[in-house]
Design an enzyme around this catalytic site. Sequence first.
Site, PDB file in Angstrom:
ATOM      1  N   ARG A 254      39.326 -18.167  29.108  1.00  0.00           N
ATOM      2  CA  ARG A 254      38.276 -18.197  28.099  1.00  0.00           C
ATOM      3  C   ARG A 254      37.054 -18.905  28.653  1.00  0.00           C
ATOM      4  NH1 ARG A 254      40.524 -17.665  23.021  1.00  0.00           N
ATOM      5  NH2 ARG A 254      38.395 -17.212  22.456  1.00  0.00           N
TER       6      ARG A 254
ATOM      7  N   ARG B 256      33.978  -5.058  15.927  1.00  0.00           N
ATOM      8  CA  ARG B 256      34.945  -4.716  16.980  1.00  0.00           C
ATOM      9  C   ARG B 256      36.259  -4.165  16.450  1.00  0.00           C
ATOM     10  NH1 ARG B 256      34.764  -9.645  21.225  1.00  0.00           N
ATOM     11  NH2 ARG B 256      36.200  -8.331  22.387  1.00  0.00           N
TER      12      ARG B 256
ATOM     13  N   HIS C 255      15.214 -13.064  -2.542  1.00  0.00           N
ATOM     14  CA  HIS C 255      16.215 -14.047  -2.153  1.00  0.00           C
ATOM     15  C   HIS C 255      16.178 -14.220  -0.636  1.00  0.00           C
ATOM     16  CE1 HIS C 255      20.139 -15.773  -1.268  1.00  0.00           C
ATOM     17  NE2 HIS C 255      20.151 -16.196  -2.523  1.00  0.00           N
TER      18      HIS C 255
ATOM     19  N   PRO D 164      35.504 -16.201  13.705  1.00  0.00           N
ATOM     20  CA  PRO D 164      35.702 -17.272  12.743  1.00  0.00           C
ATOM     21  C   PRO D 164      36.926 -18.109  13.069  1.00  0.00           C
ATOM     22  CG  PRO D 164      35.397 -15.146  11.677  1.00  0.00           C
ATOM     23  CD  PRO D 164      35.707 -14.893  13.106  1.00  0.00           C
ATOM     24  N   GLU D 165      36.719 -19.403  13.114  1.00  0.00           N
ATOM     25  CA  GLU D 165      37.806 -20.351  13.274  1.00  0.00           C
ATOM     26  C   GLU D 165      37.994 -21.048  11.922  1.00  0.00           C
ATOM     27  OE1 GLU D 165      37.218 -22.656  16.892  1.00  0.00           O
ATOM     28  OE2 GLU D 165      35.915 -21.108  17.687  1.00  0.00           O
TER      29      GLU D 165
ATOM     30  N   LYS E  67      43.626 -19.317  10.126  1.00  0.00           N
ATOM     31  CA  LYS E  67      42.378 -18.534  10.059  1.00  0.00           C
ATOM     32  C   LYS E  67      42.540 -17.320   9.156  1.00  0.00           C
ATOM     33  CE  LYS E  67      41.564 -19.915  14.862  1.00  0.00           C
ATOM     34  NZ  LYS E  67      41.544 -19.466  16.275  1.00  0.00           N
TER      35      LYS E  67
END
Length: 293
Positions: free
Chosen positions: A281, A127, A92, A2-3, A58
């Site tokens: 990266r 993780r 749902h 998540p950023e 974040k």
Amino acid sequence: MPELPEVETVRTGLTSLIVGKTIKAVDFDWPKSFPNSPTDVNAFIIGAKVTAVKRRAKVLMIELDSNYTLVTHLKMTGQLVYVGKERFGAGHPNDSLINRLPDKSTRVTFEFDDDSENPKLYFNDQRKFGWIRLIPTLEVPNIDFFKKVGPEPLTDEFTAKVFISRVERRANSTIKAAILDQTVLAGIGNIYADESLWGAKIHPATRVRDIPKLKLTKLHHEIRYVLNLSIEKGGSTDRNYVNAEGKRGSYIDFARVFRQEGKPCPRHPDTLIIKTKVASRGTHLCPRCQILT
DNA sequence: CACTTGACCTGTCCGC
DNA sequence: TGCGGACAGGTCAAGT
């Protein structure tokens, strides 16, 4: 994982789902889920009511009326998913994910005291890089990360001038490493680094000192554009990310380069996006509009 | 000080 | 099908 847009989407969802509710029980099996917290976390959580859910960079902050805050970082694979049967019962659209929680990635379970439905908030983290720290609310601004983290990119104060002056502190770095540096600005990760650099037509391995100010101004604009667009789309689900209701984000459907290797560049239909490595990266770019100078 | 690299974990995918 | 290795969205400590 998540950023900024993903964390902001979780924040919005949690605000409507848990603010005003009281925590009845907490359960966790991975000791590192609560690093640097009081030994007896229960004492400051059980019976406390959630008063607000905030975000900085974040990091998410779940504020409690016990004057403590659950400061959380989802790192790569963290999720905060709320399951309340009164909202997400059988039929749902999300009940496939909802119904299999908790699963083996569940690290912490918060149980809320809310009518008879026993709603729960699951902190899942495959993780185990993520964490939740229980910190007195008044001390939250003093944690090391907040003392050095850079400005929020979506505020009015974050002008092009501010961005340029901060990014130029990393003059000898590659531009990608510089904008991933959370002390330069807050909230950019690998997805939005690649997306914004494509938008500004800058090769990610370009040294900051070699980039004209006009291009940095363009990059400042593109960073704000992709972050805002992604918030609008509920973030990016590349693998694990889901919002507080267990739903996926759809920004990836709009991505121009991230995870688009082998597909045509939106500007140059006859040039294919490639994947390479910059700043250790995985990095996606168009070899025609992002030239290394 | 500026900058880069390895470590923290588990799961998945790819090639042999 | 099994196995080894590379890789995955973040951050920090330790190295050059």
